[in-house]
Design a protein around this motif. Structure first.
Motif, short mmCIF file in Angstrom:
data_model
loop_
_atom_site.label_atom_id
_atom_site.label_comp_id
_atom_site.label_asym_id
_atom_site.label_seq_id
_atom_site.Cartn_x
_atom_site.Cartn_y
_atom_site.Cartn_z
N ALA A 62 44.24 20.53 -19.49
CA ALA A 62 45.19 20.47 -18.32
C ALA A 62 45.77 21.82 -18.00
N VAL A 63 45.67 22.35 -16.79
CA VAL A 63 46.34 23.74 -16.27
C VAL A 63 47.35 23.50 -15.22
N ASP A 64 48.57 23.98 -15.39
CA ASP A 64 49.61 24.01 -14.58
C ASP A 64 49.38 24.78 -13.41
N LEU A 65 49.20 24.04 -12.20
CA LEU A 65 49.04 24.81 -10.74
C LEU A 65 50.30 24.87 -10.13
N SER A 66 51.39 24.60 -10.38
CA SER A 66 52.81 24.85 -9.91
C SER A 66 52.91 26.02 -9.54
N GLY A 67 53.28 26.38 -8.43
CA GLY A 67 53.58 27.99 -8.00
C GLY A 67 54.92 28.14 -7.74
N PRO A 68 55.47 29.52 -7.34
CA PRO A 68 56.73 29.58 -7.19
C PRO A 68 57.27 28.85 -5.89
N ASP A 69 56.46 28.49 -4.98
CA ASP A 69 56.68 27.81 -3.87
C ASP A 69 55.51 26.78 -3.48
N ALA A 70 55.85 26.17 -2.60
CA ALA A 70 55.07 25.10 -2.15
C ALA A 70 53.67 25.80 -1.84
N ASP A 71 53.66 26.99 -0.94
CA ASP A 71 52.62 27.50 -0.15
C ASP A 71 51.82 27.83 -1.61
N ALA A 72 52.28 28.65 -2.54
CA ALA A 72 51.55 28.94 -3.76
C ALA A 72 51.02 27.79 -4.31
N ALA A 73 51.62 27.02 -4.65
CA ALA A 73 51.06 25.60 -5.28
C ALA A 73 49.96 25.02 -4.46
N LEU A 74 49.79 25.02 -3.24
CA LEU A 74 48.92 24.28 -2.66
C LEU A 74 47.61 25.22 -2.34
N ALA A 75 47.95 26.55 -2.32
CA ALA A 75 46.88 27.37 -2.17
C ALA A 75 45.96 27.57 -3.50
N TRP A 76 46.68 27.49 -4.79
CA TRP A 76 45.96 27.44 -5.88
C TRP A 76 45.27 25.93 -6.11
N ALA A 77 46.06 24.92 -5.86
CA ALA A 77 45.19 23.79 -5.84
C ALA A 77 43.88 23.56 -4.89
N ARG A 78 44.20 23.83 -3.90
CA ARG A 78 42.96 24.31 -2.96
C ARG A 78 41.65 24.83 -3.72
N ALA A 79 42.26 26.23 -4.18
CA ALA A 79 41.24 27.10 -4.74
C ALA A 79 40.66 26.33 -6.06
N ALA A 80 41.27 25.75 -6.63
CA ALA A 80 40.79 25.05 -7.85
C ALA A 80 39.90 23.75 -7.49
N VAL A 81 40.47 23.05 -6.48
CA VAL A 81 39.55 22.08 -5.89
C VAL A 81 37.86 22.50 -5.32
N ASP A 82 38.34 23.49 -4.54
CA ASP A 82 36.93 24.31 -4.02
C ASP A 82 36.12 24.79 -4.78
N GLY A 83 36.69 25.34 -5.90
CA GLY A 83 35.95 26.20 -7.04
C GLY A 83 35.55 27.52 -6.69
N THR A 84 36.93 28.13 -5.85
CA THR A 84 36.82 29.47 -5.33
C THR A 84 37.97 30.51 -6.07
N GLY A 85 38.27 30.09 -7.24
CA GLY A 85 38.99 30.89 -7.96
C GLY A 85 40.48 30.16 -8.20
N GLY A 86 41.41 31.03 -8.88
CA GLY A 86 42.66 30.54 -9.17
C GLY A 86 42.64 30.43 -10.52
N PRO A 87 43.90 29.69 -11.04
CA PRO A 87 43.98 29.52 -12.69
C PRO A 87 42.94 28.29 -13.33
N ALA A 88 42.39 27.63 -12.50
CA ALA A 88 41.62 26.56 -13.07
C ALA A 88 40.45 26.64 -11.95
N ASP A 89 39.27 26.64 -12.54
CA ASP A 89 38.16 26.67 -11.46
C ASP A 89 36.86 26.01 -12.04
N PRO A 90 36.28 25.23 -11.88
CA PRO A 90 36.76 24.09 -10.84
C PRO A 90 37.45 23.07 -11.59
N VAL A 91 38.08 22.08 -10.94
CA VAL A 91 38.90 21.02 -11.61
C VAL A 91 37.96 19.76 -11.40
#
Length: 351
Positions: A28-57
């Motif tokens: 389990a990786v915490d994708l919470s960002g400093p704001d909603a924009d960052a959290a959503l960007a990290w979540a999308r990157a993790a889901v899409d497999g395009t990078g971020g703290p978790a890739d892919p989920v």
């Protein structure tokens, strides 16, 4: 996780969910960002497999209320990645509709682990609504204490619960601005304020794929046939809500017969209610009894376009409410709301 959801309960609950998932053997990786924009960007990157703290989920889990469900839907709707929900927000309407444990993070976390362990049997495919239109906002104000402020780029938005474009939208906007009282009572106070100021607005609704009425609920709304199988209605209304699920606002049964897996929207239209009529209808919405009233109609359709009506531009008219969905600001009309069958996968404990 949304640290402001549920009077701050979500941050504490989220740490517990992380620990529980890890004890169960999940990475389990915490994708919470400093704001909603960052959290959503990290979540999308993790889901899409395009990078971020978790890739892919393999799954995305949100901890919070309906606003966090809205944020999560932007990342996973239309993909094969399921959404897990730990509902500790103020409303939790989507989670309640799914039968998930509400405001009990330990029970919700345990149910989440069991759903993950069940594999395909722990995944339920449900409908989501896709909203398009030139008035869609680029996002909502980050850091508000009501909703998750799920900021997105201006463009199509996924909605799990319902799109409100009438009095319920005005109440939602007012509740988001209030600082007191805390919790679900804020919605009731906001409703009282907006009912005092209320006058019905002018709308034009265009329906696609209208289904036969299963009751007399929508029979009194006179639809005019249009091209390519469409149908239109023009008039004044107090409520215009395109519902994928049955409830909004922490238990208001706005469309009590709405189903999450029928490929249709239940479009509630309460026509030209007087102020006294609106005051009378509001309490009955908590039980769903409003749909039995003479001026309340439900049209089941695959899609609806909600526009200002011909009288919306007359001098002295109050501006139409800004549309809201899942407790979050969408933007001004016109908007098109379309049901997308089985577009969202959710983790639900196998029964």
């Amino acid at each position: 996780m949304n640290p402001t959801a549920g009077k701050g309960r979500a941050a504490y609950a989220g740490e517990g969910v992380l620990a529980g998932l890890r004890r169960a053997g999940h990475d389990a990786v915490d994708l919470s960002g400093p704001d909603a924009d960052a959290a959503l960007a990290w979540a999308r990157a993790a889901v899409d497999g395009t990078g971020g703290p978790a890739d892919p989920v393999d799954a995305l889990v949100v901890v919070g209320g309906d606003g966090m469900v809205h944020l999560g839907a932007q990342a996973v709707a239309g993909t094969d990645v399921p959404l897990g929900i730990v509902p500790v927000g103020t409303g939790n309407d989507f989670a309640a509709t799914l039968g998930l444990p509400v405001r009990d993070p330990a029970a919700a976390g345990a149910a989440l682990c069991r759903a993950l362990d069940a594999g395909a049997a722990g995944i339920r495919r449900v409908d989501a609504a896709l909203v398009t239109g030139p008035g869609l906002a680029a996002g909502t104000s980050a850091g508000t204490s009501v909703g998750a402020a799920a900021s997105t780029a201006a463009g199509p938005r996924w909605v799990a619960g319902a799109v409100s474009a009438g009095l319920d939208a005005a109440v939602n906007a007012r509740a988001n601005r209030l600082r007191h009282p805390r919790g679900s009572a804020r919605y009731t106070v906001a409703a009282a304020i907006e009912l005092v100021r209320y006058r019905p607005w002018s709308y034009r609704l265009t329906f696609d794929g209208v289904a036969p009425a299963t009751s007399d609920a929508g029979a009194g709304l006179r639809l005019r046939p249009g091209p390519a199988g469409t149908a239109t209605w023009t008039g004044r209304a107090a409520l215009v809500t395109a519902a994928n699920g049955p409830q909004i606002g922490g238990g208001i049964r706005v469309a009590p017969s709405a189903s999450l897996d029928d490929g249709l929207l239940d479009v509630l239209v309460a026509t030209d209610l007087s102020k006294a009529g609106a005051l009378a209808v509001f309490p009955s919405m908590f039980t769903g009894g409003h749909v039995r009233r003479r001026k309340v109609h439900v049209v089941r359709a695959r899609a609806v376009t909600i526009e200002p009506g011909p009288e919306a531009w007359v001098a002295g008219e109050r501006p139409l409410p800004v549309a809201h969905a899942d407790g979050e600001r969408l933007g001004g009309l016109p908007l098109r709301v379309e049901a997308r069958a089985r577009a969202l996968q959710v983790l639900v404990e196998a029964r």
